[in-house]
Design an enzyme around this catalytic site. Structure first.
Site, PDB file in Angstrom:
ATOM      1  N   LEU A   1       0.812  -1.212   0.000  1.00 16.73           N
ATOM      2  CA  LEU A   1       0.000   0.000   0.000  1.00 16.73           C
ATOM      3  C   LEU A   1       0.843   1.259   0.000  1.00 16.73           C
ATOM      4  O   LEU A   1       0.426   2.286  -0.559  1.00 16.73           O
ATOM      5  CB  LEU A   1      -0.948  -0.003   1.190  1.00 16.73           C
ATOM      6  CG  LEU A   1      -1.926  -1.184   1.240  1.00 16.73           C
ATOM      7  CD1 LEU A   1      -2.906  -1.016   2.388  1.00 16.73           C
ATOM      8  CD2 LEU A   1      -2.669  -1.356  -0.082  1.00 16.73           C
ATOM      9  N   ASP A   2       2.017   1.232   0.622  1.00 15.98           N
ATOM     10  CA  ASP A   2       2.898   2.399   0.534  1.00 15.98           C
ATOM     11  C   ASP A   2       3.237   2.697  -0.926  1.00 15.98           C
ATOM     12  O   ASP A   2       3.275   3.858  -1.348  1.00 15.98           O
ATOM     13  CB  ASP A   2       4.182   2.158   1.320  1.00 15.98           C
ATOM     14  CG  ASP A   2       4.061   2.578   2.775  1.00 15.98           C
ATOM     15  OD1 ASP A   2       3.270   3.489   3.061  1.00 15.98           O
ATOM     16  OD2 ASP A   2       4.748   1.998   3.617  1.00 15.98           O
ATOM     17  N   VAL A   3       3.486   1.643  -1.710  1.00 12.49           N
ATOM     18  CA  VAL A   3       3.831   1.843  -3.117  1.00 12.49           C
ATOM     19  C   VAL A   3       2.614   2.327  -3.898  1.00 12.49           C
ATOM     20  O   VAL A   3       2.679   3.337  -4.621  1.00 12.49           O
ATOM     21  CB  VAL A   3       4.398   0.549  -3.723  1.00 12.49           C
ATOM     22  CG1 VAL A   3       4.510   0.667  -5.240  1.00 12.49           C
ATOM     23  CG2 VAL A   3       5.768   0.245  -3.126  1.00 12.49           C
TER      24      VAL A   3
END
Length: 625
Positions: free
Chosen positions: A484-486
């Site tokens: 999710l960070d990406v």
């Protein structure tokens, strides 16, 4: 000057028409294909091939329509996914998406893209063997990049540049998603933490699966001490737990799992509340579907600054890349905001990182290349930097002065931090009404009432991602790859581009917000749709399971999985196994198990380079023509 407030939200693609062409969807209620093997094995194989590209195109089209584009024509085209925006004052802006820049190398769908690019290797580190994501992660990333490419092309046109066509491919998007792990694998030194199986989630005595989060070693120790965990296990567990964001695994002592399983969920929550750590129960996709508010993954709100002068279109100097001459101030930490700014830099923006006195401490995070963190370089190479002490009133005033001359201010500080510092959108719009103010947060504004800490793994747990990424024969568990960070970084860049285009077309600055919650909803959208229809939310047992060979692993394309699974390949070399399957008309590719090998992998020949520090660098995700 009037105090800036948000005006009615407008959409930057209003007046434009979207035409889409691509492979047709197969018939049937679940839109899957079936494959038959030599022994008659027959089962749904899942999304792949043309179907997968059509789903990818549908995601791009959906985001463009949210931004105001009108639905135009649609037609079948077996050559790949093609989209075009026309209308208004713009010449035709096109995008073309395919699975691989070189289809002859066997990357023909989501499964083979995950296998080749190293996604399976990274996601599988927790278990110690390659594992596929049961969601179309690489395709989702590609769709977001395709949308960005189209928006950047329109922005370039609005600034006096020519129309053109942008190309994306799923294999390049896959490499981008693992770029930090690839950089670390090719660094001068080894990892600072052990790469070995292990990690959350934990299970309570009454069967609750949960994630634990804290960035404070004191809170970590206090939580486990409250549960009477062995002192040596508490000490040994912190480092792998702390580094799991970097390594995608956390081989901490099993004694911590045993300690958690000895206590009820109520007791664990009590220990977390008293220690300052946070725990989050793994929610199901059905639960997430029931509460989903249908919100877009980002918001755009132009400012109403009264009589303030309106922004004039900013010509791109030299008409080079579409964002040439755009200045981005980035106050980003970890992955989400730095990746968003990195992508804007690839498109030509000048990115200036705002770092604390002494510089970003993550610059020295091992492993390093020429003394600089390889992971840090993957997201920050080529950026300028300025040191600012945001606790100092004088430095905050200096930052406001810098914002007055910038086009974008981008940050991912904790909720409420910007307002506390006097650096929120209203504060900076007062000195620069043309500013695009971008916040890439964890949960969005007011969407989740009981939201825990807004970190990747907690958002995965809270939104059902831990269930979606695993087929039915694997227990639900958030991936320790920073999914999710990406995707949150990709959404952040997309929102900034939409904000810049809004400014160029309407003359106003704009606030844009994106979040990890939005990224989770985009990634799980197909599964959430199944949940709403009352269908099984998870993929069947064995979905995208790699097949063992004598010296490695291979993965068949989704449509070929049932047929390929009927062959016994365990005594064949990987090359021989691939030859056998391809000889029977079955698409498959080798699974990358060591990311360091990607540099010399013929499937990516010449695409992975090394930067000035010697760290591996993935290719730009777009090609322009």
């Amino acid at each position: 000057m009037a105090s800036p407030v948000t005006a009615q939200i407008v959409r930057p693609l209003e007046g434009l028409r979207l035409d889409v062409s691509g492979p047709p969807l197969p018939s049937g209620p679940d839109r899957t294909k079936r494959s038959v093997g030599p022994t008659g094995a027959n089962r749904p194989a899942g999304l792949s091939g043309p179907t997968g590209l059509t789903a990818l195109t549908a995601l791009v089209a959906g985001h463009l329509r949210l931004l105001g584009a009108e639905r135009g024509t649609g037609r079948h085209d077996e050559r790949g996914a093609r989209l075009a925006l026309t209308g208004g004052d713009f010449a035709r802006q096109e995008a073309h998406t395919r699975w691989s820049a070189n289809p002859a190398h066997g990357i023909t769908d989501e499964a083979t893209a995950q296998a080749a690019t190293g996604i399976m290797a990274v996601h599988g580190r927790r278990e110690g063997t390659p594992r596929a994501l049961a969601v179309d992660y690489a395709s989702t990333a590609t769709a977001l990049l395709t949308t960005q490419g189209l928006l950047a092309g329109l922005l370039g046109q609005a600034r006096g540049g020519p129309a053109g066509r942008v190309g994306t491919s799923v294999d390049r998007a896959g490499l981008l998603t693992v770029s930090q792990y690839l950089a670390a694998a090719g660094a001068d030194e080894g990892e600072a933490a052990e790469l070995a199986p292990g990690g959350p989630p934990f299970t309570s005595a009454d069967g609750t699966l949960f994630e634990l989060e804290t960035l404070d070693p004191g809170a970590w120790a206090a939580f486990w001490r409250a549960l009477d965990a062995p002192a040596d296990a508490i000490r040994a567990g912190w480092r792998p737990f702390q580094f799991r964001y970097a390594t995608a695994c956390a081989p901490f002592p099993q004694a911590l799992h045993r300690t958690a399983s000895a206590h009820t969920w109520a007791r664990l929550r009590q220990a977390a509340a008293r220690s300052g750590a946070e725990v989050c129960r793994l929610r199901t996709l059905a639960e997430r579907a029931a509460e989903h508010d249908g919100a877009a993954p980002w918001t755009l709100a132009p400012y109403d600054c009264g009589e303030a002068p309106r922004h004039r279109p900013t010509p791109a100097p030299g008409l080079g890349k579409p964002l040439a001459g755009i200045i981005v101030l980035e106050a980003g930490r970890r992955i989400q905001a730095p990746l968003a700014a990195h992508l804007l830099g690839i498109l030509g923006a000048e990115v200036i990182r705002v770092e604390p006195p002494g510089g970003d401490p993550l610059r020295g995070m091992p492993p390093t290349s020429s003394g600089v963190s390889a992971r840090w370089l993957a997201l920050n190479r080529g950026k300028k930097a300025v040191e600012v002490d945001i606790k100092s009133p004088g430095d905050r005033a200096r930052l406001r002065e810098m914002a007055a001359g910038a086009d974008v201010f981008l940050h991912n500080w904790g909720p409420g931090k910007a307002a506390e510092l006097g650096l929120d959108s209203t504060d900076l719009a007062a000195v620069n009404p043309a500013l695009v103010y971008a916040y890439t947060g964890g949960w969005g504004t007011g969407r989740i009432g009981d939201a825990p800490m807004g970190t990747d793994f907690m958002v995965q747990a809270r939104t059902g991602v831990g269930e979606a990424v695993r087929p039915r024969d694997e227990p639900p568990a958030p991936s320790l790859m920073t999914l999710l960070d990406v995707l949150g970084g990709l959404l952040g860049a997309q929102a900034v581009l939409a904000g810049l285009l809004t400014r160029e077309r309407g003359g106003q600055g704009v606030r844009v917000d994106s979040s990890l919650l939005g990224a989770a909803d985009v990634l799980t959208a197909p599964a959430l749709s199944r949940a709403r229809r009352g269908e099984p939310t998870r993929r069947p047992a064995g979905f995208r399971a790699p097949l063992r060979t004598a010296d490695g692993w291979i993965v068949p394309a989704d449509v070929c999985a049932a047929a390929a699974g009927a062959y016994d390949l365990r005594e064949l070399s990987t090359d021989a196994a691939l030859a056998q399957l391809r000889g029977h008309g079955l698409a498959a590719t080798a699974v990358t198990t060591d990311l360091a090998d990607l540099h010399h992998d013929p499937r990516f020949a010449g695409s992975i380079s090394r930067d000035a520090h010697g760290a591996p660098a993935v290719p730009d995700p777009w090609s322009h023509a």
